[in-house]
Design a protein around this motif. Structure first.
Motif, short mmCIF file in Angstrom:
data_model
loop_
_atom_site.label_atom_id
_atom_site.label_comp_id
_atom_site.label_asym_id
_atom_site.label_seq_id
_atom_site.Cartn_x
_atom_site.Cartn_y
_atom_site.Cartn_z
N GLY A 34 47.21 38.59 55.32
CA GLY A 34 48.23 39.41 54.88
C GLY A 34 48.51 39.64 53.18
N LEU A 35 48.51 38.68 52.59
CA LEU A 35 48.80 38.47 51.19
C LEU A 35 47.65 39.09 50.66
CD1 LEU A 35 50.29 35.01 50.68
CD2 LEU A 35 51.38 36.97 50.62
N GLY A 36 46.48 38.91 50.94
CA GLY A 36 45.24 39.51 50.64
C GLY A 36 45.32 41.00 50.73
N LEU A 42 48.46 46.75 46.25
CA LEU A 42 49.09 46.78 44.79
C LEU A 42 48.02 47.51 43.90
CD1 LEU A 42 51.76 46.29 43.38
CD2 LEU A 42 50.93 43.88 43.07
N VAL A 43 46.82 46.44 43.80
CA VAL A 43 45.75 46.98 42.82
C VAL A 43 45.46 48.32 43.01
CG1 VAL A 43 43.63 46.23 42.13
CG2 VAL A 43 45.08 44.32 42.61
N ALA A 44 45.06 48.57 43.98
CA ALA A 44 44.82 50.21 44.47
C ALA A 44 45.73 51.26 43.95
CB ALA A 44 44.40 50.13 46.05
N PRO A 70 32.70 43.73 45.65
CA PRO A 70 33.35 42.74 46.66
C PRO A 70 32.17 42.19 47.31
CG PRO A 70 34.32 45.05 46.43
CD PRO A 70 33.25 44.77 45.07
N LEU A 71 31.05 42.90 47.30
CA LEU A 71 29.77 42.48 48.43
C LEU A 71 29.41 41.09 47.75
CD1 LEU A 71 27.69 42.51 50.57
CD2 LEU A 71 26.31 44.04 49.05
N ALA A 72 29.39 41.16 46.34
CA ALA A 72 28.91 39.90 45.54
C ALA A 72 29.71 38.67 46.10
CB ALA A 72 28.79 40.00 44.12
N PHE A 73 31.08 38.91 45.98
CA PHE A 73 32.09 37.77 46.21
C PHE A 73 31.82 37.17 47.70
CE2 PHE A 73 34.54 39.42 42.67
CZ PHE A 73 35.26 38.21 42.23
N VAL A 74 31.62 38.30 48.60
CA VAL A 74 31.54 37.75 50.16
C VAL A 74 30.29 36.62 50.12
CG1 VAL A 74 31.02 38.70 52.39
CG2 VAL A 74 32.50 39.66 51.03
N ALA A 95 40.56 36.60 44.13
CA ALA A 95 39.96 37.64 43.13
C ALA A 95 39.09 38.55 43.87
CB ALA A 95 38.84 36.86 42.20
N PHE A 96 38.60 38.41 45.11
CA PHE A 96 37.88 39.32 45.74
C PHE A 96 38.81 40.42 46.35
CE2 PHE A 96 37.49 40.38 50.39
CZ PHE A 96 36.49 41.36 50.49
N CYS A 97 40.04 40.01 46.77
CA CYS A 97 40.95 41.02 47.40
C CYS A 97 41.34 41.97 46.12
CB CYS A 97 42.31 40.35 47.88
SG CYS A 97 41.93 39.29 49.37
N GLY A 98 41.36 41.25 44.94
CA GLY A 98 42.04 42.34 43.82
C GLY A 98 40.72 43.24 43.35
N VAL A 99 39.60 42.93 43.41
CA VAL A 99 38.38 43.77 43.22
C VAL A 99 38.22 44.47 44.40
CG1 VAL A 99 35.81 43.78 42.98
CG2 VAL A 99 37.31 41.95 41.88
#
Length: 236
Positions: A34-36, A42-44, A70-74, A95-99
């Motif tokens: 949920g926080l993610g 928010l970033v979007a 995002p794929l790189a983070f996953v 960081a992934f959620c932000g990206v």
């Protein structure tokens, strides 16, 4: 007296202590997720409302970096989760959620706010229903794992092909099948997370499992949302 076997029968053994721990574990996962999602949203919104940010990104080849980041983070989290600490895993998840928010900013430039909200709440209803089913059902969903993974691979391949074809009919089919696949994965992942908890990991491992569980459910939700928006969204 024989010890209880590990795995499914041990995982579902009636125990007040086990049930309390499982609820806390699942609550942590849903909180992370949920926080993610809140961070992503928010970033979007901020990026979409700031031309000084989105113009240099989405009007240049830099957009491909943003889309693939995002794929790189996953991939990094999936393959390196054993080697990193729980704290590092959490930082990478945020960081992934932000990206991901940066990547999704473009939807606010393409679709109306009403259709975005409608797709979000529709995705939330689908996700909640199937996650609840995966958590409460006594049916073994592992038998559907291979089928769902094949469906996921098929959706990915078809999506890549359609980048070059630009077929609206193919995109319609991808959206319908993709929603069904990710809805199924939501139930499957939820039950898998529940079973992983039954293996009684230490605190550090449990925290990393919570991060990876949140990542799996987050990805399911985001994909349901994007596919539903592609299917029903009204363009600006």
């Amino acid at each position: 007296m024989n010890p209880a076997p590990r795995g499914r029968s041990a995982g579902f053994a009636p125990s007040a202590y086990y049930d309390e721990g499982l609820r806390a574990h699942m609550l942590r996962i849903y909180n992370y997720m949920g926080l993610g999602l809140a961070l992503t949203g928010l970033v979007a919104v901020v990026v979409a409302a700031t031309p000084a940010i989105y113009v240099p990104i989405f009007s240049t080849p830099l957009k491909w970096v943003v889309m693939l980041a995002p794929l790189a983070f996953v991939l990094f989290l999936s393959f390196r989760i054993e080697a990193i600490s729980a704290g590092t895993a959490q930082m990478l998840f945020w960081a992934f959620c932000g990206v991901m928010g940066l990547s999704l900013a473009s939807i606010f430039l393409v679709f109306t706010g009403t259709s975005i909200a409608r797709a979000f709440f529709g995705a939330a209803a689908m996700f909640a229903g199937m996650s609840l089913y995966g958590y409460t059902t006594k049916r073994d969903l592992s038998q559907f794992g291979s089928f769902l993974m094949m469906g996921l691979i098929g959706v990915i391949i078809a999506s890549v092909i359609n980048l070059f074809l630009g077929s609206s009919a193919l995109q319609f089919a991808i959206s319908i099948i993709g929603i069904l696949v990710f809805v199924g994965l939501t139930a499957w992942d939820t039950q898998s997370i529940k079973l992983q908890y039954a293996e009684h990991h230490d605190s550090e491992t449990s925290q990393k499992l919570a991060v990876m569980g949140a990542l799996s459910l987050y990805l399911n939700f985001i994909n349901i949302f994007q596919l539903l928006l592609s299917l029903t969204g009204e363009r600006e």
